[in-house]
Structure formats: C-alpha cells, structure tokens
Design a protein around this motif. Structure first.
Motif, PDB file in Angstrom:
ATOM      1  N   PHE A 137       0.820  -1.207   0.000  1.00 17.87           N
ATOM      2  CA  PHE A 137       0.000   0.000   0.000  1.00 17.87           C
ATOM      3  C   PHE A 137       0.857   1.261   0.000  1.00 17.87           C
ATOM      4  CE2 PHE A 137      -3.534  -2.685   1.953  1.00 17.87           C
ATOM      5  CZ  PHE A 137      -4.126  -2.896   0.720  1.00 17.87           C
ATOM      6  N   SER A 138       2.036   1.188   0.567  1.00 17.68           N
ATOM      7  CA  SER A 138       2.916   2.358   0.530  1.00 17.68           C
ATOM      8  C   SER A 138       3.332   2.634  -0.907  1.00 17.68           C
ATOM      9  CB  SER A 138       4.096   2.187   1.485  1.00 17.68           C
ATOM     10  OG  SER A 138       5.234   1.753   0.853  1.00 17.68           O
ATOM     11  N   LEU A 139       3.543   1.584  -1.704  1.00 19.12           N
ATOM     12  CA  LEU A 139       3.880   1.769  -3.120  1.00 19.12           C
ATOM     13  C   LEU A 139       2.709   2.367  -3.896  1.00 19.12           C
ATOM     14  CD1 LEU A 139       5.870  -1.543  -3.765  1.00 19.12           C
ATOM     15  CD2 LEU A 139       6.789   0.780  -3.514  1.00 19.12           C
ATOM     16  N   VAL A 140       1.492   1.958  -3.561  1.00 13.55           N
ATOM     17  CA  VAL A 140       0.292   2.530  -4.197  1.00 13.55           C
ATOM     18  C   VAL A 140       0.221   4.023  -3.879  1.00 13.55           C
ATOM     19  CG1 VAL A 140      -2.248   2.533  -4.162  1.00 13.55           C
ATOM     20  CG2 VAL A 140      -1.012   0.359  -4.213  1.00 13.55           C
ATOM     21  N   LEU A 141       0.484   4.381  -2.634  1.00 17.75           N
ATOM     22  CA  LEU A 141       0.436   5.788  -2.205  1.00 17.75           C
ATOM     23  C   LEU A 141       1.513   6.612  -2.911  1.00 17.75           C
ATOM     24  CD1 LEU A 141      -1.067   7.573   0.071  1.00 17.75           C
ATOM     25  CD2 LEU A 141       1.108   7.365   1.265  1.00 17.75           C
ATOM     26  N   LEU A 142       2.694   6.028  -3.092  1.00 19.42           N
ATOM     27  CA  LEU A 142       3.816   6.758  -3.678  1.00 19.42           C
ATOM     28  C   LEU A 142       3.775   6.812  -5.211  1.00 19.42           C
ATOM     29  CD1 LEU A 142       6.643   5.484  -1.318  1.00 19.42           C
ATOM     30  CD2 LEU A 142       5.604   7.765  -1.342  1.00 19.42           C
ATOM     31  N   ASN A 143       2.960   5.965  -5.839  1.00 24.29           N
ATOM     32  CA  ASN A 143       2.817   5.956  -7.303  1.00 24.29           C
ATOM     33  C   ASN A 143       1.347   6.147  -7.634  1.00 24.29           C
ATOM     34  OD1 ASN A 143       5.606   5.176  -8.150  1.00 24.29           O
ATOM     35  ND2 ASN A 143       5.136   3.501  -6.752  1.00 24.29           N
ATOM     36  N   PRO A 144       0.836   7.336  -7.350  1.00 20.46           N
ATOM     37  CA  PRO A 144      -0.611   7.538  -7.344  1.00 20.46           C
ATOM     38  C   PRO A 144      -1.230   7.651  -8.734  1.00 20.46           C
ATOM     39  CG  PRO A 144       0.494   9.613  -6.947  1.00 20.46           C
ATOM     40  CD  PRO A 144       1.558   8.549  -6.983  1.00 20.46           C
ATOM     41  N   LEU A 145      -2.550   7.504  -8.731  1.00 20.27           N
ATOM     42  CA  LEU A 145      -3.359   7.884  -9.885  1.00 20.27           C
ATOM     43  C   LEU A 145      -3.207   9.401  -9.990  1.00 20.27           C
ATOM     44  CD1 LEU A 145      -6.528   5.888  -8.754  1.00 20.27           C
ATOM     45  CD2 LEU A 145      -4.878   5.178 -10.479  1.00 20.27           C
ATOM     46  N   GLN A 146      -3.211   9.936 -11.165  1.00 19.89           N
ATOM     47  CA  GLN A 146      -2.948  11.372 -11.308  1.00 19.89           C
ATOM     48  C   GLN A 146      -4.195  12.228 -11.066  1.00 19.89           C
ATOM     49  OE1 GLN A 146       0.136  12.864 -11.554  1.00 19.89           O
ATOM     50  NE2 GLN A 146       0.591  10.746 -11.039  1.00 19.89           N
ATOM     51  N   ALA A 147      -4.040  13.213 -10.225  1.00 21.97           N
ATOM     52  CA  ALA A 147      -5.090  14.210 -10.003  1.00 21.97           C
ATOM     53  C   ALA A 147      -4.542  15.528 -10.548  1.00 21.97           C
ATOM     54  CB  ALA A 147      -5.414  14.344  -8.523  1.00 21.97           C
ATOM     55  N   HIS A 148      -5.320  16.197 -11.361  1.00 19.18           N
ATOM     56  CA  HIS A 148      -4.862  17.462 -11.944  1.00 19.18           C
ATOM     57  C   HIS A 148      -5.031  18.619 -10.976  1.00 19.18           C
ATOM     58  CE1 HIS A 148      -4.170  15.465 -15.701  1.00 19.18           C
ATOM     59  NE2 HIS A 148      -5.386  14.959 -15.648  1.00 19.18           N
ATOM     60  N   GLU A 149      -5.871  18.421  -9.987  1.00 23.67           N
ATOM     61  CA  GLU A 149      -6.110  19.444  -8.966  1.00 23.67           C
ATOM     62  C   GLU A 149      -6.573  18.718  -7.715  1.00 23.67           C
ATOM     63  OE1 GLU A 149      -9.581  21.843  -9.900  1.00 23.67           O
ATOM     64  OE2 GLU A 149     -10.367  20.215 -11.101  1.00 23.67           O
ATOM     65  N   PRO A 150      -6.392  19.335  -6.549  1.00 15.87           N
ATOM     66  CA  PRO A 150      -6.901  18.697  -5.330  1.00 15.87           C
ATOM     67  C   PRO A 150      -8.424  18.618  -5.400  1.00 15.87           C
ATOM     68  CG  PRO A 150      -5.423  20.533  -4.813  1.00 15.87           C
ATOM     69  CD  PRO A 150      -5.694  20.574  -6.287  1.00 15.87           C
ATOM     70  N   LEU A 151      -8.939  17.429  -5.216  1.00 20.09           N
ATOM     71  CA  LEU A 151     -10.387  17.238  -5.290  1.00 20.09           C
ATOM     72  C   LEU A 151     -11.032  17.532  -3.939  1.00 20.09           C
ATOM     73  CD1 LEU A 151     -10.486  13.823  -7.206  1.00 20.09           C
ATOM     74  CD2 LEU A 151     -10.810  16.114  -8.164  1.00 20.09           C
ATOM     75  N   PRO A 152     -12.124  18.300  -3.930  1.00 25.17           N
ATOM     76  CA  PRO A 152     -12.877  18.423  -2.681  1.00 25.17           C
ATOM     77  C   PRO A 152     -13.429  17.041  -2.310  1.00 25.17           C
ATOM     78  CG  PRO A 152     -13.883  19.755  -4.444  1.00 25.17           C
ATOM     79  CD  PRO A 152     -12.691  19.049  -5.025  1.00 25.17           C
ATOM     80  N   PRO A 153     -13.772  16.832  -1.046  1.00 26.60           N
ATOM     81  CA  PRO A 153     -14.192  15.499  -0.597  1.00 26.60           C
ATOM     82  C   PRO A 153     -15.281  14.856  -1.460  1.00 26.60           C
ATOM     83  CG  PRO A 153     -13.962  16.945   1.284  1.00 26.60           C
ATOM     84  CD  PRO A 153     -13.758  17.794   0.057  1.00 26.60           C
ATOM     85  N   GLU A 154     -16.286  15.628  -1.867  1.00 21.95           N
ATOM     86  CA  GLU A 154     -17.373  15.024  -2.656  1.00 21.95           C
ATOM     87  C   GLU A 154     -16.879  14.546  -4.029  1.00 21.95           C
ATOM     88  OE1 GLU A 154     -17.298  19.431  -2.707  1.00 21.95           O
ATOM     89  OE2 GLU A 154     -17.584  18.009  -1.083  1.00 21.95           O
TER      90      GLU A 154
END
Length: 131
Positions: free
Chosen positions: A55-72
C-alpha cells in the motif's frame, strides 16, 4: 514501524463490513491511489512508511489528479474506479480505508495530512476534531 498487511486489511474489512479481504484490498488500492495524488513531500513519505509495503507503493505511485479534489469529488472519483460502486458505497469505502490510514498516521501526521487537503477531509478520516 509500518502496520502489517493482514492487520491493515482486517481493519479495513471490519470497518467496511466487506465480505472478503479481496474487497477490502480493492477499496484500499483505489482510495490510497487517489489519496497519494493529493499528498506531497515529507507528509506523503511519512505516511507511506507507516503503511504495509504494497500500500505504501500505491500511495507513492498515485493515480494522477490534476487538482486537489474536494471530498465530494474524491468520493465520485473513487466510485468511478471501483466497478459497480455508487457514491453511497464509495463514501463507505473511503471512510473505511481512511479511518485505518488515520490510525496508522497518528495525530501529528494526521494534522499535517489535513493541511494538504481541501476542507472536509477530516470527516472522511473519522477525525473531525482535528480541524
């Protein structure tokens, strides 16, 4: 010391009321992949060091977010990555995984994590008092 794989999955499975460890693992991979795209620097590295290695590898190689997403929108993105999920089930998935992540992180790191995220994530982690 990182949390053990089986302890992490068991905690997520219990909190998410999943029928199998496989369901808990699937939710964990998606949620941690999305979370990793929102965290940077020492905060992301410190959190990764407290998670089981996979899971640490999943966290360190993330899916790409172009901007911080609000919780919803984070919940909607989670639903989009989990086959058959709805916003309601994705909310459940996110809360199950992030509450275990919060346990791994501890209070000081959780404060720093929440500073990197848009307002409202404290509730998803199950720590509304930290804001």
């Amino acid at each position: 010391m990182p949390m053990r794989w089986d302890a992490f999955l068991t905690a997520v499975q219990d909190r998410g009321d999943y029928a199998s460890p496989h369901e808990a693992e699937r939710a964990s991979r998606v949620v941690l992949g999305l979370l990793g795209a929102h965290l940077v620097g020492d905060v992301r590295a410190e959190l990764a060091a407290r998670l089981p290695e996979t899971f640490s590898l999943v966290l360190l190689n993330p899916l790409q977010a172009h901007e911080p997403l609000p919780p919803e929108r984070f919940i909607r993105a989670t639903a989009a990555w989990i086959e058959g999920a709805t916003e309601r089930t994705a909310t459940w998935d996110v809360s199950a995984v992030l509450s275990v992540v919060a346990d791994c992180a501890g209070e000081d790191l959780m404060r720093r994590i929440l500073l990197q995220l848009p307002p409202g994530y404290d509730v998803l982690f199950g720590h509304p008092q930290l804001t």
